[in-house]
Scaffold this motif. Structure first.
Motif, PDB file in Angstrom:
ATOM      1  N   ALA A   1      36.582  26.421   3.663  1.00 17.08           N
ATOM      2  CA  ALA A   1      37.551  25.684   4.480  1.00 17.08           C
ATOM      3  C   ALA A   1      37.727  26.347   5.844  1.00 17.08           C
ATOM      4  O   ALA A   1      37.819  25.657   6.866  1.00 17.08           O
ATOM      5  CB  ALA A   1      38.893  25.600   3.754  1.00 17.08           C
ATOM      6  N   ARG A   2      37.764  27.675   5.861  1.00 18.16           N
ATOM      7  CA  ARG A   2      37.878  28.380   7.150  1.00 18.16           C
ATOM      8  C   ARG A   2      36.665  28.108   8.016  1.00 18.16           C
ATOM      9  O   ARG A   2      36.792  27.869   9.227  1.00 18.16           O
ATOM     10  CB  ARG A   2      38.012  29.884   6.908  1.00 18.16           C
ATOM     11  CG  ARG A   2      39.371  30.303   6.451  1.00 18.16           C
ATOM     12  CD  ARG A   2      39.445  31.796   6.269  1.00 18.16           C
ATOM     13  NE  ARG A   2      40.759  32.174   5.766  1.00 18.16           N
ATOM     14  CZ  ARG A   2      41.010  33.284   5.141  1.00 18.16           C
ATOM     15  NH1 ARG A   2      40.039  34.156   4.930  1.00 18.16           N
ATOM     16  NH2 ARG A   2      42.226  33.570   4.718  1.00 18.16           N
ATOM     17  N   HIS A   3      35.490  28.153   7.393  1.00 15.71           N
ATOM     18  CA  HIS A   3      34.257  27.895   8.149  1.00 15.71           C
ATOM     19  C   HIS A   3      34.267  26.472   8.704  1.00 15.71           C
ATOM     20  O   HIS A   3      33.922  26.243   9.871  1.00 15.71           O
ATOM     21  CB  HIS A   3      33.041  28.132   7.249  1.00 15.71           C
ATOM     22  CG  HIS A   3      31.739  27.985   7.939  1.00 15.71           C
ATOM     23  ND1 HIS A   3      31.316  28.862   8.908  1.00 15.71           N
ATOM     24  CD2 HIS A   3      30.767  27.046   7.825  1.00 15.71           C
ATOM     25  CE1 HIS A   3      30.138  28.470   9.359  1.00 15.71           C
ATOM     26  NE2 HIS A   3      29.784  27.381   8.712  1.00 15.71           N
ATOM     27  N   SER A   4      34.661  25.533   7.875  1.00 14.03           N
ATOM     28  CA  SER A   4      34.742  24.140   8.308  1.00 14.03           C
ATOM     29  C   SER A   4      35.759  23.981   9.434  1.00 14.03           C
ATOM     30  O   SER A   4      35.516  23.259  10.410  1.00 14.03           O
ATOM     31  CB  SER A   4      35.117  23.249   7.124  1.00 14.03           C
ATOM     32  OG  SER A   4      35.335  21.932   7.542  1.00 14.03           O
ATOM     33  N   ALA A   5      36.903  24.663   9.289  1.00 11.23           N
ATOM     34  CA  ALA A   5      37.932  24.575  10.335  1.00 11.23           C
ATOM     35  C   ALA A   5      37.424  25.180  11.637  1.00 11.23           C
ATOM     36  O   ALA A   5      37.658  24.621  12.721  1.00 11.23           O
ATOM     37  CB  ALA A   5      39.197  25.293   9.874  1.00 11.23           C
ATOM     38  N   ARG A   6      36.705  26.325  11.545  1.00  7.50           N
ATOM     39  CA  ARG A   6      36.137  26.929  12.756  1.00  7.50           C
ATOM     40  C   ARG A   6      35.151  25.972  13.416  1.00  7.50           C
ATOM     41  O   ARG A   6      35.143  25.817  14.648  1.00  7.50           O
ATOM     42  CB  ARG A   6      35.441  28.243  12.405  1.00  7.50           C
ATOM     43  CG  ARG A   6      36.363  29.422  12.423  1.00  7.50           C
ATOM     44  CD  ARG A   6      35.580  30.729  12.283  1.00  7.50           C
ATOM     45  NE  ARG A   6      36.154  31.418  11.140  1.00  7.50           N
ATOM     46  CZ  ARG A   6      35.529  31.790  10.056  1.00  7.50           C
ATOM     47  NH1 ARG A   6      34.244  31.598   9.941  1.00  7.50           N
ATOM     48  NH2 ARG A   6      36.161  32.392   9.075  1.00  7.50           N
ATOM     49  N   ASP A   7      34.304  25.317  12.605  1.00  5.98           N
ATOM     50  CA  ASP A   7      33.341  24.367  13.159  1.00  5.98           C
ATOM     51  C   ASP A   7      34.051  23.197  13.822  1.00  5.98           C
ATOM     52  O   ASP A   7      33.678  22.761  14.908  1.00  5.98           O
ATOM     53  CB  ASP A   7      32.398  23.859  12.066  1.00  5.98           C
ATOM     54  CG  ASP A   7      31.439  24.942  11.576  1.00  5.98           C
ATOM     55  OD1 ASP A   7      31.327  25.988  12.255  1.00  5.98           O
ATOM     56  OD2 ASP A   7      30.815  24.732  10.516  1.00  5.98           O
ATOM     57  N   THR A   8      35.090  22.700  13.145  1.00  4.41           N
ATOM     58  CA  THR A   8      35.838  21.564  13.696  1.00  4.41           C
ATOM     59  C   THR A   8      36.526  21.942  14.998  1.00  4.41           C
ATOM     60  O   THR A   8      36.491  21.189  15.979  1.00  4.41           O
ATOM     61  CB  THR A   8      36.875  21.069  12.668  1.00  4.41           C
ATOM     62  OG1 THR A   8      36.189  20.719  11.462  1.00  4.41           O
ATOM     63  CG2 THR A   8      37.627  19.871  13.181  1.00  4.41           C
ATOM     64  N   VAL A   9      37.142  23.120  15.012  1.00  4.12           N
ATOM     65  CA  VAL A   9      37.824  23.579  16.233  1.00  4.12           C
ATOM     66  C   VAL A   9      36.805  23.787  17.350  1.00  4.12           C
ATOM     67  O   VAL A   9      37.050  23.427  18.500  1.00  4.12           O
ATOM     68  CB  VAL A   9      38.633  24.866  15.944  1.00  4.12           C
ATOM     69  CG1 VAL A   9      39.080  25.537  17.221  1.00  4.12           C
ATOM     70  CG2 VAL A   9      39.837  24.542  15.087  1.00  4.12           C
ATOM     71  N   GLY A  10      35.657  24.376  17.011  1.00  4.86           N
ATOM     72  CA  GLY A  10      34.617  24.580  18.020  1.00  4.86           C
ATOM     73  C   GLY A  10      34.121  23.256  18.590  1.00  4.86           C
ATOM     74  O   GLY A  10      33.934  23.129  19.805  1.00  4.86           O
ATOM     75  N   ALA A  11      33.918  22.276  17.708  1.00  7.15           N
ATOM     76  CA  ALA A  11      33.478  20.960  18.182  1.00  7.15           C
ATOM     77  C   ALA A  11      34.543  20.306  19.051  1.00  7.15           C
ATOM     78  O   ALA A  11      34.236  19.723  20.100  1.00  7.15           O
ATOM     79  CB  ALA A  11      33.143  20.060  16.990  1.00  7.15           C
TER      80      ALA A  11
ATOM     81  N   LYS B   1      34.168  19.245  22.932  1.00  6.72           N
ATOM     82  CA  LYS B   1      34.454  17.896  23.442  1.00  6.72           C
ATOM     83  C   LYS B   1      35.511  17.943  24.530  1.00  6.72           C
ATOM     84  O   LYS B   1      35.397  17.276  25.564  1.00  6.72           O
ATOM     85  CB  LYS B   1      34.924  16.989  22.306  1.00  6.72           C
ATOM     86  CG  LYS B   1      33.833  16.549  21.371  1.00  6.72           C
ATOM     87  CD  LYS B   1      34.376  15.645  20.278  1.00  6.72           C
ATOM     88  CE  LYS B   1      33.304  15.254  19.284  1.00  6.72           C
ATOM     89  NZ  LYS B   1      33.836  14.408  18.216  1.00  6.72           N
ATOM     90  N   ALA B   2      36.572  18.734  24.295  1.00  2.45           N
ATOM     91  CA  ALA B   2      37.648  18.829  25.287  1.00  2.45           C
ATOM     92  C   ALA B   2      37.131  19.453  26.574  1.00  2.45           C
ATOM     93  O   ALA B   2      37.475  19.006  27.679  1.00  2.45           O
ATOM     94  CB  ALA B   2      38.812  19.648  24.728  1.00  2.45           C
ATOM     95  N   THR B   3      36.280  20.470  26.455  1.00  2.11           N
ATOM     96  CA  THR B   3      35.723  21.118  27.640  1.00  2.11           C
ATOM     97  C   THR B   3      34.838  20.143  28.407  1.00  2.11           C
ATOM     98  O   THR B   3      34.914  20.062  29.637  1.00  2.11           O
ATOM     99  CB  THR B   3      34.910  22.357  27.228  1.00  2.11           C
ATOM    100  OG1 THR B   3      35.781  23.253  26.532  1.00  2.11           O
ATOM    101  CG2 THR B   3      34.321  23.064  28.422  1.00  2.11           C
ATOM    102  N   ALA B   4      34.006  19.397  27.683  1.00  2.00           N
ATOM    103  CA  ALA B   4      33.134  18.419  28.340  1.00  2.00           C
ATOM    104  C   ALA B   4      33.960  17.339  29.040  1.00  2.00           C
ATOM    105  O   ALA B   4      33.668  16.964  30.180  1.00  2.00           O
ATOM    106  CB  ALA B   4      32.182  17.794  27.324  1.00  2.00           C
TER     107      ALA B   4
END
Length: 161
Positions: A74-84, A88-91
């Motif tokens: 779940a932490r890994h998934s959350a990190r991936d989701t936050v990174g994505a 997107k927000a940066t782009a």
């Protein structure tokens, strides 16, 4: 004392041994099997409880490992989701900044063009006013008004310096 009389002492000792043997073997014969069964039952219960406790501990350890693995996933998934989401927000932010910068650059270019036009108009008006003022000063000092083109050329030369 009659217990210490040697004539009755030996028969008393024999009867004591007989009654002791009867009582001892009677008690042992009746009590020992029951005691043995109770001990075997308790040993079986304790052994079963220990086995159940070991099984429960193994299950608890397995569940803890699964829980930890689930939390890590779940932490890994959350990190991936936050990174994505950050990506997107940066782009999106960069796109808006680029759009805003291009709009600002266009407005800046238009403002610079307007400023250059206003500067050239102001300089031409200043040249005209300076030429008129210079012609008025020369006329007051000499009594004769100079030619308008000469006054404009003199004013332009003085302003350029």
């Amino acid at each position: 004392m009659p217990q210490f009389d040697l004539a009755v002492f030996v028969p008393q000792l024999v009867w004591l041994t007989v009654f002791f043997a009867i009582l001892y073997f009677g008690v042992v014969a009746l009590t020992l099997p029951k005691l043995g069964r109770v001990m075997e039952t308790r040993e079986a219960t304790v052994t079963g409880d220990i086995a159940a406790a070991e099984t429960a501990k193994a299950d608890a350890d397995r569940m803890a490992e699964e829980y930890d693995a689930g939390i890590e996933a779940a932490r890994h998934s959350a990190r991936d989701t936050v990174g994505a989401a950050k990506g997107k927000a940066t782009a999106a932010l960069e796109a808006k900044l680029a759009q805003g910068n291009s709009a600002n650059d266009a407005r800046l270019a238009a403002a610079e063009a307007d400023l250059a036009g206003a500067r050239s108009r102001a300089l031409s008006e200043i040249e005209g006013v300076a030429a008129d003022v210079a012609a008025d000063i020369v006329e007051r000092l000499t009594g004769a008004r100079p030619d308008a083109t000469a006054a404009t050329a003199a004013a332009r030369g003085a302003l350029a310096a």
